[in-house]
Scaffold this motif. Structure first.
Motif, PDB file in Angstrom:
ATOM      1  N   UNK A 200      37.312 -15.337   9.203  1.00 59.18           N
ATOM      2  CA  UNK A 200      38.459 -16.226   8.960  1.00 59.18           C
ATOM      3  C   UNK A 200      39.840 -15.586   9.108  1.00 59.18           C
ATOM      4  N   UNK A 201      39.881 -14.253   9.229  1.00 62.49           N
ATOM      5  CA  UNK A 201      41.198 -13.588   9.238  1.00 62.49           C
ATOM      6  C   UNK A 201      41.775 -13.474  10.644  1.00 62.49           C
ATOM      7  N   UNK A 202      43.116 -13.552  10.714  1.00 62.76           N
ATOM      8  CA  UNK A 202      43.802 -13.284  11.977  1.00 62.76           C
ATOM      9  C   UNK A 202      44.104 -11.787  12.091  1.00 62.76           C
ATOM     10  N   UNK A 203      44.394 -11.166  10.941  1.00 59.84           N
ATOM     11  CA  UNK A 203      44.648  -9.730  10.883  1.00 59.84           C
ATOM     12  C   UNK A 203      43.709  -9.139   9.838  1.00 59.84           C
ATOM     13  N   UNK A 204      43.117  -7.997  10.152  1.00 60.40           N
ATOM     14  CA  UNK A 204      42.176  -7.384   9.213  1.00 60.40           C
ATOM     15  C   UNK A 204      42.609  -5.942   8.970  1.00 60.40           C
ATOM     16  N   UNK A 205      42.914  -5.635   7.699  1.00 58.47           N
ATOM     17  CA  UNK A 205      43.322  -4.268   7.344  1.00 58.47           C
ATOM     18  C   UNK A 205      42.211  -3.610   6.547  1.00 58.47           C
ATOM     19  N   UNK A 206      41.802  -2.425   6.977  1.00 53.04           N
ATOM     20  CA  UNK A 206      40.753  -1.698   6.275  1.00 53.04           C
ATOM     21  C   UNK A 206      41.393  -0.617   5.415  1.00 53.04           C
ATOM     22  N   UNK A 207      41.145  -0.676   4.084  1.00 51.10           N
ATOM     23  CA  UNK A 207      41.818   0.245   3.155  1.00 51.10           C
ATOM     24  C   UNK A 207      40.877   0.764   2.074  1.00 51.10           C
ATOM     25  N   UNK A 208      39.599   0.932   2.396  1.00 46.50           N
ATOM     26  CA  UNK A 208      38.661   1.497   1.408  1.00 46.50           C
ATOM     27  C   UNK A 208      38.673   3.026   1.512  1.00 46.50           C
ATOM     28  N   UNK A 209      38.214   3.703   0.481  1.00 48.95           N
ATOM     29  CA  UNK A 209      38.002   5.146   0.630  1.00 48.95           C
ATOM     30  C   UNK A 209      36.789   5.380   1.542  1.00 48.95           C
ATOM     31  N   UNK A 210      36.652   6.572   2.085  1.00 51.31           N
ATOM     32  CA  UNK A 210      35.441   6.904   2.847  1.00 51.31           C
ATOM     33  C   UNK A 210      34.388   7.422   1.871  1.00 51.31           C
ATOM     34  N   UNK A 211      33.285   6.691   1.789  1.00 46.47           N
ATOM     35  CA  UNK A 211      32.165   7.069   0.910  1.00 46.47           C
ATOM     36  C   UNK A 211      30.880   6.811   1.708  1.00 46.47           C
ATOM     37  N   UNK A 212      29.721   7.218   1.191  1.00 49.60           N
ATOM     38  CA  UNK A 212      28.486   6.890   1.925  1.00 49.60           C
ATOM     39  C   UNK A 212      28.370   5.368   2.181  1.00 49.60           C
ATOM     40  N   UNK A 213      28.865   4.541   1.249  1.00 51.59           N
ATOM     41  CA  UNK A 213      28.752   3.075   1.420  1.00 51.59           C
ATOM     42  C   UNK A 213      29.713   2.534   2.475  1.00 51.59           C
ATOM     43  N   UNK A 214      30.850   3.185   2.660  1.00 46.64           N
ATOM     44  CA  UNK A 214      31.852   2.631   3.593  1.00 46.64           C
ATOM     45  C   UNK A 214      31.811   3.300   4.968  1.00 46.64           C
ATOM     46  N   UNK A 215      30.932   4.292   5.152  1.00 42.59           N
ATOM     47  CA  UNK A 215      30.829   4.924   6.469  1.00 42.59           C
ATOM     48  C   UNK A 215      30.390   3.868   7.492  1.00 42.59           C
ATOM     49  N   UNK A 216      31.141   3.726   8.547  1.00 42.02           N
ATOM     50  CA  UNK A 216      30.871   2.716   9.578  1.00 42.02           C
ATOM     51  C   UNK A 216      30.711   1.313   8.983  1.00 42.02           C
ATOM     52  N   UNK A 217      31.514   1.036   7.949  1.00 46.23           N
ATOM     53  CA  UNK A 217      31.474  -0.295   7.314  1.00 46.23           C
ATOM     54  C   UNK A 217      31.785  -1.387   8.350  1.00 46.23           C
ATOM     55  N   UNK A 218      32.704  -1.060   9.263  1.00 49.81           N
ATOM     56  CA  UNK A 218      33.047  -2.030  10.304  1.00 49.81           C
ATOM     57  C   UNK A 218      32.440  -1.544  11.625  1.00 49.81           C
ATOM     58  N   UNK A 219      31.505  -2.328  12.126  1.00 49.06           N
ATOM     59  CA  UNK A 219      30.809  -1.956  13.354  1.00 49.06           C
ATOM     60  C   UNK A 219      30.625  -3.179  14.249  1.00 49.06           C
ATOM     61  N   UNK A 220      29.651  -3.078  15.146  1.00 53.47           N
ATOM     62  CA  UNK A 220      29.446  -4.126  16.157  1.00 53.47           C
ATOM     63  C   UNK A 220      29.325  -5.522  15.529  1.00 53.47           C
ATOM     64  N   UNK A 221      28.518  -5.602  14.468  1.00 53.05           N
ATOM     65  CA  UNK A 221      28.278  -6.903  13.825  1.00 53.05           C
ATOM     66  C   UNK A 221      29.596  -7.515  13.336  1.00 53.05           C
ATOM     67  N   UNK A 222      30.420  -6.684  12.686  1.00 53.95           N
ATOM     68  CA  UNK A 222      31.679  -7.199  12.121  1.00 53.95           C
ATOM     69  C   UNK A 222      32.658  -7.583  13.233  1.00 53.95           C
ATOM     70  N   UNK A 223      32.720  -6.762  14.305  1.00 56.73           N
ATOM     71  CA  UNK A 223      33.646  -7.111  15.403  1.00 56.73           C
ATOM     72  C   UNK A 223      33.224  -8.417  16.071  1.00 56.73           C
ATOM     73  N   UNK A 224      31.902  -8.612  16.149  1.00 58.97           N
ATOM     74  CA  UNK A 224      31.419  -9.868  16.761  1.00 58.97           C
ATOM     75  C   UNK A 224      31.763 -11.083  15.888  1.00 58.97           C
ATOM     76  N   UNK A 225      31.797 -10.841  14.571  1.00 58.37           N
ATOM     77  CA  UNK A 225      32.137 -11.966  13.665  1.00 58.37           C
ATOM     78  C   UNK A 225      33.620 -12.326  13.743  1.00 58.37           C
TER      79      UNK A 225
END
Ligand code: NAI
Ligand code: 3PY
Length: 327
Positions: A200-225
């Motif tokens: 739903x977003x026009x602009x997407x800002x990623x501002x999480x810390x880098x942790x095992x859970x957030x490593x590659x949090x945004x990948x192919x699936x998210x870009x396709x969405x």
């Protein structure tokens, strides 16, 4: 006897003077191949280290049996092995809050620069290509009134939301580990899942810390969405994004553009595919890099270090489990 500490990053002389009041200081303006051997030599009887970016892991800690505190001049502490530090009863500290507005300014600047193609058009003017009214060829997209999605609504995410709400009339979606009632009330931000935010977003800002859970949090699936017109901005750490997937998404125009302050490997290789894309705006990790804010960060880091070594609780201690009996 004064505790011995190593400062391994260039800091303002006033900061060094403050630390020298209570500590013996070994100073390296930066760590590089020539200085590493001496750094490791000094580490053997050092009680505290202050700087940023250094990987503090088991290998380093084994060289530093006297260490009591690691003071990071950064809010992100993905360079520190916190469980190892805690196990060894070593305090770890960072510099939250004092950089929120500066980093939010950088992220917002990146968002505007990407949407309005400012770096590209700066080159166009300077190259003498502005010969006539080029019309549509120079168009970008509006930022104001568009939907902003913020992933990681902490200190910096909230400062971005403030700018978006009060300055740009942007409806805000956010995804976070937990609900942030304050941003919901103050900036009318709406909590949603990562999937909904991407869709739903026009602009997407990623501002999480880098942790095992957030490593590659945004990948192919998210870009396709994401929308084909979406602009993605990363101000967190490079490794929170799958860079290969980002390159593909930009090349295939699955998204419109990206603004990046951070890369998985820094400095980024000059032949990295992201650098050859006309729809990627890139910065050399300068989120907090203003004179004023870097000074504030160094001051806070120095206070953390000094207080920690005096047996007090440093103001921004990360691993609170570590006891403060280090005097
Ligand atoms: N580009 C730059 O120069 C800078 C980059 N940073 C990066 O930004 C990060 C965030 O900084 P702050 O806002 O001060 O930290 P913060 O701790 O205040 O906020 C981080 C937020 O991310 C959320 N989060 C953590 N894991 C998550 C997950 N798996 N899914 C969704 N949300 C999650 C947390 O709940 C928290 O609200 C830092 O850790 C650092 O890596 C920070 C400063 C400058
Ligand atoms: O503070 C941080 O985490 C940075 O990336 C630099 O300010």
């Amino acid at each position: 006897m004064k505790p011995k500490i190593i400062v391994y990053k260039k800091v303002d002389p006033t900061i060094l003077d403050f630390i020298k009041e209570t500590c013996e200081v070994i100073y390296f303006e930066k760590l590089e191949s020539q200085t590493y051997p001496r750094f490791y030599q000094e580490l053997k009887d050092t009680h505290g280290i202050l700087g940023s970016g250094l990987k503090v892991d088991t290998k380093l800690l084994e060289q530093a049996p006297q260490l009591k505190i690691v003071s990071n001049i950064s809010v992100g502490y993905d360079n520190l092995d916190i469980p190892q530090l805690t196990m060894r009863n070593i305090m770890a500290t960072n510099t939250p809050e004092v950089l929120n507005d500066t980093v939010a300014d950088t992220v917002f600047g990146l968002l505007l620069a990407t949407a309005r193609r400012m770096p590209e058009l700066n080159q166009y003017v300077k190259a003498g290509q502005w010969q006539r009214q080029d019309g549509e060829k120079l168009y970008g997209v509006d930022v104001h009134h568009k939907v902003l999605g913020i992933i990681g609504m902490g200190g910096i995410g909230s400062a971005i939301a403030k700018r978006a709400h009060f300055g740009f009339d942007m409806p805000i979606l956010y995804h976070n580990r937990s609900r942030n009632v304050e941003v919901e009330q103050t900036y009318h931000a709406t909590y949603c899942s990562l999937e909904e935010l991407c869709q739903q977003s026009d602009f997407i800002c990623l501002m999480t810390p880098l942790t095992p859970e957030t490593k590659k949090l945004i990948g192919e699936r998210e870009f396709k969405l994401m929308k084909k017109t979406a602009i993605f901005v990363n101000g967190s750490r490079g490794a929170t994004v799958d860079e290969e997937a980002l390159v593909k998404a930009l090349q295939n125009r699955d998204i419109l553009a990206a603004g990046l302050d951070v890369f998985a490997q820094e400095p980024v290789r000059s032949d990295h595919p992201l650098l050859s894309l006309d729809n990627a705006v890139t910065l050399p990790h300068i989120g907090s890099a203003t004179y004023e804010t870097r000074l504030k960060m160094a001051k806070l880091a120095a206070e953390n270090l000094v207080l920690g070594l005096q047996g007090k609780i440093p103001p921004t201690l990360i691993n609170r489990e570590v006891k403060e009996n280090h005097s």
